[in-house]
Design a protein around this motif. Structure first.
Motif, short mmCIF file in Angstrom:
data_model
loop_
_atom_site.label_atom_id
_atom_site.label_comp_id
_atom_site.label_asym_id
_atom_site.label_seq_id
_atom_site.Cartn_x
_atom_site.Cartn_y
_atom_site.Cartn_z
N VAL A 72 -16.43 -10.49 -2.86
CA VAL A 72 -16.81 -9.35 -4.39
C VAL A 72 -17.85 -9.85 -4.84
O VAL A 72 -18.07 -8.74 -5.80
N LEU A 73 -18.11 -11.04 -4.29
CA LEU A 73 -19.97 -11.07 -5.43
C LEU A 73 -20.39 -10.14 -5.23
O LEU A 73 -21.70 -9.79 -5.96
N ARG A 74 -20.60 -9.29 -3.29
CA ARG A 74 -21.42 -8.06 -3.24
C ARG A 74 -21.31 -6.52 -4.01
O ARG A 74 -22.63 -6.55 -4.96
N ARG A 75 -19.83 -7.13 -4.73
CA ARG A 75 -19.54 -6.07 -5.49
C ARG A 75 -20.12 -6.09 -6.87
O ARG A 75 -21.02 -4.86 -7.51
N ALA A 76 -19.93 -7.20 -7.33
CA ALA A 76 -20.65 -7.35 -8.82
C ALA A 76 -21.80 -7.13 -8.37
O ALA A 76 -22.40 -7.37 -9.72
N TYR A 77 -22.57 -7.81 -7.61
CA TYR A 77 -24.11 -7.86 -7.96
C TYR A 77 -24.75 -6.35 -7.90
O TYR A 77 -25.38 -6.01 -8.55
N ASP A 78 -23.98 -5.29 -7.34
CA ASP A 78 -23.94 -3.99 -6.43
C ASP A 78 -23.87 -3.53 -8.21
O ASP A 78 -24.64 -2.27 -8.63
N LEU A 79 -23.10 -3.42 -8.72
CA LEU A 79 -23.06 -3.09 -10.10
C LEU A 79 -23.81 -4.02 -11.41
O LEU A 79 -23.39 -3.31 -12.22
N GLY A 80 -24.42 -4.55 -11.09
CA GLY A 80 -25.53 -5.42 -11.73
C GLY A 80 -24.28 -6.46 -13.41
O GLY A 80 -24.75 -6.58 -14.01
N LEU A 81 -23.39 -6.94 -12.54
CA LEU A 81 -22.32 -7.30 -13.09
C LEU A 81 -22.65 -8.99 -13.09
O LEU A 81 -22.53 -9.44 -11.54
N ALA A 116 -36.96 -9.49 -17.46
CA ALA A 116 -35.82 -9.72 -15.89
C ALA A 116 -36.23 -8.71 -14.74
O ALA A 116 -36.01 -7.48 -15.50
N SER A 117 -36.72 -9.33 -13.69
CA SER A 117 -36.98 -8.41 -12.63
C SER A 117 -35.99 -7.88 -12.22
O SER A 117 -34.80 -8.69 -12.10
N LYS A 118 -35.93 -6.81 -11.71
CA LYS A 118 -35.13 -5.40 -10.69
C LYS A 118 -34.60 -7.07 -9.59
O LYS A 118 -35.76 -7.75 -9.26
N GLY A 119 -33.14 -6.61 -9.72
CA GLY A 119 -32.77 -7.17 -8.80
C GLY A 119 -32.56 -9.13 -9.19
O GLY A 119 -31.41 -9.54 -8.43
N SER A 163 -18.33 -13.92 -21.92
CA SER A 163 -17.02 -12.46 -21.73
C SER A 163 -19.32 -11.76 -21.18
O SER A 163 -18.96 -11.04 -20.31
N ARG A 164 -19.98 -13.01 -20.49
CA ARG A 164 -21.45 -12.28 -20.21
C ARG A 164 -21.15 -12.51 -18.50
O ARG A 164 -21.72 -11.64 -17.40
N PHE A 165 -20.23 -12.75 -18.10
CA PHE A 165 -19.68 -13.08 -16.97
C PHE A 165 -18.26 -12.63 -16.42
O PHE A 165 -17.02 -12.83 -16.67
N PRO A 166 -18.51 -11.00 -16.22
CA PRO A 166 -17.43 -10.48 -16.93
C PRO A 166 -16.34 -10.22 -14.93
O PRO A 166 -14.81 -9.67 -15.58
N VAL A 167 -16.68 -11.35 -13.95
CA VAL A 167 -15.89 -10.55 -12.65
C VAL A 167 -15.37 -12.68 -12.12
O VAL A 167 -16.58 -12.66 -12.92
#
Ligand SMILES: Nc1ncnc2c1ncn2[C@@H]1O[C@H](COP(=O)(O)OP(=O)(O)O)[C@@H](O)[C@H]1O
Ligand SMILES: [Mg+2]
Length: 291
Positions: free
Chosen positions: A40-49, A156-159, A183-187
């Motif tokens: 789940v963390l991975r998916r959110a990270y890949d989506l920039g969430l 912020a730098s990429k990543g 709301s800044r943390f939607p997941v």
């Protein structure tokens, strides 16, 4: 260098969880991903969430975030919030060096520059002004203006990514987060205490208990869950975390007698609320471990 190796547990428990081995000695030795939080963390990270993890103390929140940082190869920038955390901690402070004015970056700015994983632990223990400043960095532009320095804009730098944890509102010192910041943390992930057998498996990753020590550990976990249930309905004032069940097993592993170890780890703490509370827990210990 940190190396991540995945192991897939047999389907015996039907949980299909996996664990992450970290080679770095100061990291948690093994994170057991029993409720599939890492993907789940991975998916959110890949989506920039950004993700928020909600759960009581000692349910593995910090260990999970550390394991995730290693998985994505990002440096962890942890902030452990309290009422004393100041804006300067996040943004930075002016310094005077050799007669000139300098600026030392705070942890938020540093993490943004380096594209790290900013870990905001117990965010709901922070003061409102600190939260306001964070909110600025967390909006879609991912920028913060260093008005404390020369007004530069830091992007912020990429990543760069952010994970926050909050304790349930019943915890002392916790406040409700402003909806804007929430709301800044939607997941949102909820981390509770795991089922008893999973907790025993987690403990086994921190100890090398077998046979009778394993049997005692099972009883210790059973006791911890009874105490958690009693605390949930406010029959007791305190709920033991996984830190305690791991400590209990370590005492057993080092040769302590089970009932005595249970008294040290689980019962004595209740003495601070008086003898009645302590006796209640000792009775539970006797019913599980015998006289
Ligand atoms: N899933 C897990 N796998 C391995 N160890 C765990 C797991 N969950 C909790 N632990 C261990 O339990 C203890 C408490 O976990 P921690 O991450 O500090 O909890 P929290 O941050 O929620 O208070 C630590 O020693 C941690 O390594
Ligand atoms: Mg923690």
């Amino acid at each position: 260098m940190q190396v991540a190796i995945y192991l897939f547990k047999s389907s015996k428990t039907n949980l299909g969880y996996r664990c992450l081995l970290l080679s770095h000695p100061s990291s948690s030795p093994v994170y057991l991903d029993w409720n599939d939080a890492l993907p789940v963390l991975r998916r959110a990270y890949d989506l920039g969430l950004f993700t928020m993890i909600i759960g009581p103390k000692g349910t593995g929140k910090t260990t999970l975030v550390r394991a995730f940082g290693a998985e994505i190869g990002r440096t962890l920038f942890p902030v452990n919030f309290s009422l004393r955390t100041r804006e300067s901690h996040l943004i930075g402070t002016k310094t005077l060096e050799n007669g000139g004015v300098g600026f030392v970056d705070g942890i938020l700015v540093e993490s943004m520059k380096l594209g790290g994983l900013l870990y905001l632990d117990e965010l709901n223990a922070a003061e409102a002004d600190v939260l306001l400043r964070l909110d600025e960095a967390l909006d879609d532009r991912r920028q913060v203006v260093l008005k404390e320095s020369e007004g530069q804009t830091i992007t912020a730098s990429k990543g760069w990514t952010v994970i926050a944890t909050i304790n349930p509102l019943s915890h002392v010192g916790t406040k409700e987060l402003p909806p804007q910041l929430l709301s800044r943390f939607p997941v949102r992930l909820r981390l509770e205490y795991p089922p008893e057998e999973v907790e025993v498996d987690i403990i086994r990753r921190h100890t090398s208990i077998e046979n009778s020590a394993l049997a005692s550990t099972r009883m210790g976990v059973k006791l911890a869950n009874k105490l958690r249930e009693a605390a949930a309905v406010e029959e007791l004032y305190y709920s033991p975390s996984m830190r305690e069940t791991i400590a209990f097993s370590k005492l057993i592993e080092s040769g302590s007698e089970a009932k005595y170890a249970a008294q040290l780890v689980f019962a004595n703490v209740y003495g601070q609320w008086g003898d009645v509370e302590y006796r209640k827990v000792m009775d539970m210990i006797t019913s599980i471990f015998g006289n």
